[in-house]
Design a protein around this motif. Structure first.
Motif, PDB file in Angstrom:
ATOM      1  N   HIS A 177    -109.180  20.675   1.771  1.00 29.79           N
ATOM      2  CA  HIS A 177    -110.021  21.094   0.641  1.00 29.79           C
ATOM      3  C   HIS A 177    -110.972  22.202   1.061  1.00 29.79           C
ATOM      4  N   GLN A 178    -111.531  22.109   2.269  1.00 34.67           N
ATOM      5  CA  GLN A 178    -112.442  23.141   2.761  1.00 34.67           C
ATOM      6  C   GLN A 178    -111.745  24.491   2.867  1.00 34.67           C
ATOM      7  N   VAL A 179    -110.490  24.473   3.313  1.00 35.33           N
ATOM      8  CA  VAL A 179    -109.737  25.713   3.432  1.00 35.33           C
ATOM      9  C   VAL A 179    -109.480  26.313   2.053  1.00 35.33           C
ATOM     10  N   VAL A 180    -109.048  25.471   1.111  1.00 37.42           N
ATOM     11  CA  VAL A 180    -108.753  25.949  -0.242  1.00 37.42           C
ATOM     12  C   VAL A 180    -110.004  26.522  -0.896  1.00 37.42           C
ATOM     13  N   GLN A 181    -111.158  25.885  -0.651  1.00 41.96           N
ATOM     14  CA  GLN A 181    -112.408  26.329  -1.265  1.00 41.96           C
ATOM     15  C   GLN A 181    -113.090  27.461  -0.500  1.00 41.96           C
ATOM     16  N   SER A 182    -112.500  27.905   0.599  1.00 38.03           N
ATOM     17  CA  SER A 182    -113.044  29.011   1.409  1.00 38.03           C
ATOM     18  C   SER A 182    -114.492  28.743   1.822  1.00 38.03           C
ATOM     19  N   LYS A 183    -114.659  27.714   2.644  1.00 36.35           N
ATOM     20  CA  LYS A 183    -116.000  27.325   3.078  1.00 36.35           C
ATOM     21  C   LYS A 183    -116.706  28.458   3.819  1.00 36.35           C
ATOM     22  N   HIS A 184    -115.955  29.269   4.560  1.00 35.98           N
ATOM     23  CA  HIS A 184    -116.533  30.389   5.316  1.00 35.98           C
ATOM     24  C   HIS A 184    -115.852  31.694   4.889  1.00 35.98           C
ATOM     25  N   PRO A 185    -116.130  32.154   3.665  1.00 34.95           N
ATOM     26  CA  PRO A 185    -115.381  33.304   3.115  1.00 34.95           C
ATOM     27  C   PRO A 185    -115.586  34.609   3.860  1.00 34.95           C
ATOM     28  N   ASN A 186    -116.702  34.781   4.530  1.00 32.13           N
ATOM     29  CA  ASN A 186    -116.994  36.054   5.204  1.00 32.13           C
ATOM     30  C   ASN A 186    -116.799  35.982   6.709  1.00 32.13           C
ATOM     31  N   GLN A 187    -116.094  34.962   7.162  1.00 32.86           N
ATOM     32  CA  GLN A 187    -115.856  34.771   8.585  1.00 32.86           C
ATOM     33  C   GLN A 187    -114.362  34.858   8.877  1.00 32.86           C
ATOM     34  N   PRO A 188    -113.987  35.127  10.123  1.00 32.05           N
ATOM     35  CA  PRO A 188    -112.560  35.229  10.466  1.00 32.05           C
ATOM     36  C   PRO A 188    -111.905  33.869  10.702  1.00 32.05           C
ATOM     37  N   PHE A 189    -112.462  32.811  10.120  1.00 30.05           N
ATOM     38  CA  PHE A 189    -111.892  31.477  10.281  1.00 30.05           C
ATOM     39  C   PHE A 189    -112.027  30.697   8.981  1.00 30.05           C
ATOM     40  N   ASP A 190    -111.248  29.609   8.876  1.00 32.91           N
ATOM     41  CA  ASP A 190    -111.261  28.758   7.680  1.00 32.91           C
ATOM     42  C   ASP A 190    -112.402  27.751   7.713  1.00 32.91           C
ATOM     43  N   ILE A 191    -112.555  27.085   8.841  1.00 33.00           N
ATOM     44  CA  ILE A 191    -113.588  26.084   9.024  1.00 33.00           C
ATOM     45  C   ILE A 191    -114.159  26.231  10.427  1.00 33.00           C
ATOM     46  N   CYS A 192    -115.332  25.633  10.647  1.00 29.79           N
ATOM     47  CA  CYS A 192    -115.943  25.691  11.976  1.00 29.79           C
ATOM     48  C   CYS A 192    -115.830  24.337  12.662  1.00 29.79           C
ATOM     49  N   ASP A 193    -116.322  24.257  13.887  1.00 30.53           N
ATOM     50  CA  ASP A 193    -116.167  23.028  14.676  1.00 30.53           C
ATOM     51  C   ASP A 193    -117.438  22.198  14.728  1.00 30.53           C
ATOM     52  N   THR A 194    -118.354  22.369  13.738  1.00 29.38           N
ATOM     53  CA  THR A 194    -119.608  21.628  13.709  1.00 29.38           C
ATOM     54  C   THR A 194    -119.651  20.701  12.510  1.00 29.38           C
ATOM     55  N   THR A 195    -120.767  19.985  12.353  1.00 30.17           N
ATOM     56  CA  THR A 195    -120.942  19.082  11.216  1.00 30.17           C
ATOM     57  C   THR A 195    -121.009  19.826   9.896  1.00 30.17           C
ATOM     58  N   CYS A 196    -121.144  21.136   9.921  1.00 30.85           N
ATOM     59  CA  CYS A 196    -121.045  21.936   8.705  1.00 30.85           C
ATOM     60  C   CYS A 196    -119.704  21.681   8.021  1.00 30.85           C
ATOM     61  N   CYS A 197    -118.661  21.507   8.816  1.00 27.84           N
ATOM     62  CA  CYS A 197    -117.323  21.177   8.313  1.00 27.84           C
ATOM     63  C   CYS A 197    -116.960  19.787   8.840  1.00 27.84           C
ATOM     64  N   GLN A 198    -116.330  19.729   9.997  1.00 34.86           N
ATOM     65  CA  GLN A 198    -116.101  18.483  10.723  1.00 34.86           C
ATOM     66  C   GLN A 198    -116.238  18.800  12.204  1.00 34.86           C
ATOM     67  N   VAL A 199    -116.734  17.839  12.963  1.00 33.95           N
ATOM     68  CA  VAL A 199    -116.872  18.058  14.405  1.00 33.95           C
ATOM     69  C   VAL A 199    -115.475  18.087  15.026  1.00 33.95           C
ATOM     70  N   TYR A 200    -115.196  19.141  15.790  1.00 33.70           N
ATOM     71  CA  TYR A 200    -113.901  19.335  16.437  1.00 33.70           C
ATOM     72  C   TYR A 200    -114.156  19.687  17.900  1.00 33.70           C
ATOM     73  N   ARG A 201    -113.578  18.916  18.798  1.00 33.45           N
ATOM     74  CA  ARG A 201    -113.827  19.122  20.221  1.00 33.45           C
ATOM     75  C   ARG A 201    -112.575  19.492  21.001  1.00 33.45           C
ATOM     76  N   GLY A 202    -111.473  19.701  20.319  1.00 33.64           N
ATOM     77  CA  GLY A 202    -110.283  20.177  20.991  1.00 33.64           C
ATOM     78  C   GLY A 202    -109.505  19.124  21.736  1.00 33.64           C
ATOM     79  N   ALA A 203    -108.547  19.593  22.542  1.00 28.79           N
ATOM     80  CA  ALA A 203    -107.623  18.695  23.238  1.00 28.79           C
ATOM     81  C   ALA A 203    -108.315  17.844  24.293  1.00 28.79           C
ATOM     82  N   GLY A 204    -109.430  18.319  24.816  1.00 27.33           N
ATOM     83  CA  GLY A 204    -110.119  17.573  25.865  1.00 27.33           C
ATOM     84  C   GLY A 204    -110.721  16.261  25.406  1.00 27.33           C
ATOM     85  N   SER A 205    -110.874  16.071  24.086  1.00 21.95           N
ATOM     86  CA  SER A 205    -111.489  14.846  23.573  1.00 21.95           C
ATOM     87  C   SER A 205    -110.460  13.860  23.036  1.00 21.95           C
TER      88      SER A 205
END
Length: 454
Positions: A177-205
């Motif tokens: 839903h965040q991607v469809v709604q363009s949460k970060h329309p002026n950035q080169p990404f769909d979503i970020c890795d913080t609580t602004c979107c969802q916390v994402y820590r990558g393969a190491g976690s």
């Protein structure tokens, strides 16, 4: 050897080296994650891999341009409006102009390994975007692989399998839903890795238990009227969830207040503030009411949370506007509150009187004079009263009372988070009672359909 990317060079190798994005993951939905926690606007970014493919994006696929090797790893930095990949002080590759640099691990020769940035590891492709002489990293990978790095950051892997599955479906729906709604329309990404979107820590976690929950619910999302929903979730409600419009501006039919069936070890908290602190906070938010001498909960939400506080001062009264919020009021004096589900006590305040009967005799006393035995055997003071109707519990809300006198106020609270959507501790409690992940999701999200996106 320094290799510079040119249009002629691209054309000459395109047919021979182009690799569709599906070559490195067997999934059909991809996402661009901005690594804003650690790798945005950096002078340079360290890549610890000793072998990588350097490439670029063509037709939504990764096109490797060369395989680079460096026993000491690589450094990526912005240079002249483009991007350079270095081994020590030697420039190994240059991406000039507007071309975004991408790399993929070449471990095993097939790109199946992870990209190691500093102390963090990531699946998929890493893109480096230059801007203003600095560089930022964007992780491009499938939504399913993305969820591998989200679930253990958002819910404990020790939770019951059905609770983890419910979280996987909710997180997948929320990210889509965040991607469809363009949460970060002026950035080169769909979503970020913080609580602004969802916390994402990558393969190491990653954890095998949360990975299994993602795989067991592969592709499943929540739909309302044919559209993927914004499946909000939070830690603990303390009794009941909230309608979306009572927390935010928009009313969404699938985000209705529901009573908890049970919460596993619901969060209980306490905060104490002096009158001087409350006076300073009120002044910080623009109130001109002199010295604060009293506080009241002037409005309650249907779920029993404080919707508005009114402060009584020597020069007038002031109520928290929506722009400040109840929890946000306390930010300058120790931080926002864990939730708005609380009761105030203090000098001059009388707590509600409750009556308890065992069928033979009735005992009446102020609410905070009662104690209860928790499921884990601990003895806790009672700060909220609830009624059980045989299926669910409902909070009994007392009339708002002004707290005056004494040194200040104490807030006795329950729950953690905004209160809209799925309670994670509630999901755990339901799973422990034998409910399936589908039953958990249908309880917290109203009139939804659980299916894959066709």
């Amino acid at each position: 050897m320094n290799k510079k990317l040119t249009a002629a060079f691209i054309i000459s190798i395109l047919a021979a080296f182009f690799v569709p994005i599906t070559a490195y993951a067997e999934f059909d939905q991809f996402i661009r994650v901005g690594l804003v926690q650690n790798f945005t606007n950096q002078n340079s970014i360290r890549v610890n891999n000793t072998s990588i493919f350097a490439g670029m994006s063509v037709d939504e696929g990764f096109m490797p341009l060369d395989e680079l090797h460096s026993p000491g790893g690589f450094t990526v930095r912005a240079s002249g409006g483009g991007v350079e990949i270095l081994s020590g002080n030697i420039v190994m590759y240059t991406f000039s102009g507007q071309t975004a640099a991408q790399i993929m691990a070449s471990d095993g020769g097939d790109g199946a390994g992870s990209i190691d940035l500093g102390t963090h590891r990531y699946r998929g492709v890493m893109e480096f975007v230059p801007s203003g002489g600095r560089i930022s990293a964007v992780n491009i990978l499938s939504i399913e692989e993305y969820l591998f790095g989200v679930l253990p950051a958002e819910m404990s892997p020790s939770f019951q399998p059905e609770a983890l599955k419910a979280q996987a479906v909710a997180s997948r729906s929320f990210s889509f839903h965040q991607v469809v709604q363009s949460k970060h329309p002026n950035q080169p990404f769909d979503i970020c890795d913080t609580t602004c979107c969802q916390v994402y820590r990558g393969a190491g976690s990653e954890d095998a238990r949360t990975n299994e929950a993602v795989l067991a619910t592969y592709g499943l999302m929540l739909f309302f009227n044919g559209n993927v929903i914004s499946a909000h979730y939070f830690s603990s409600s303390g009794g009941a969830t909230e309608n979306s419009e009572d927390i935010w501006w928009e009313a969404r039919a699938y985000l209705r207040s529901v009573n908890e069936i049970t919460e596993h070890n619901p969060m209980i908290w306490e905060r104490t503030y002096t009158w001087a602190q409350l006076t300073n906070a009120a002044a910080h938010h623009g109130a001109r009411i002199g010295t604060v001498e009293g506080v009241s909960i002037s409005r309650l939400s249907p779920g029993g949370r404080a919707h508005e506080l009114t402060f009584h001062g020597t020069a007038g009264t002031w109520s928290t506007p929506r722009s400040v919020g109840v929890t946000g009021f306390f930010r300058p004096i120790g931080g926002t509150l864990p939730s708005r589900n609380f009761q105030m006590v203090g000098g001059g305040h009388t707590t509600p009187t409750v009556y308890v009967t065992d069928g033979f005799q009735t005992v009446s006393a102020p609410l905070n004079s009662f104690y209860a035995t928790c499921l884990n055997g601990a003895i806790a003071r009672v700060h909220h009263a609830y009624i059980y109707d045989g299926e669910t519990t409902r909070r009994i809300n007392s009339s708002p009372t002004i707290v005056r006198g004494g040194a200040g106020i104490t807030l006795h609270g329950r729950g953690w988070g905004h209160g809209v959507g799925m309670s994670q501790l509630g999901a755990e409690g339901m799973a422990r009672l034998g409910h399936t992940f589908e039953e958990i999701l249908h309880h917290y999200y109203q009139d939804i359909e659980i299916r894959r996106n066709h």
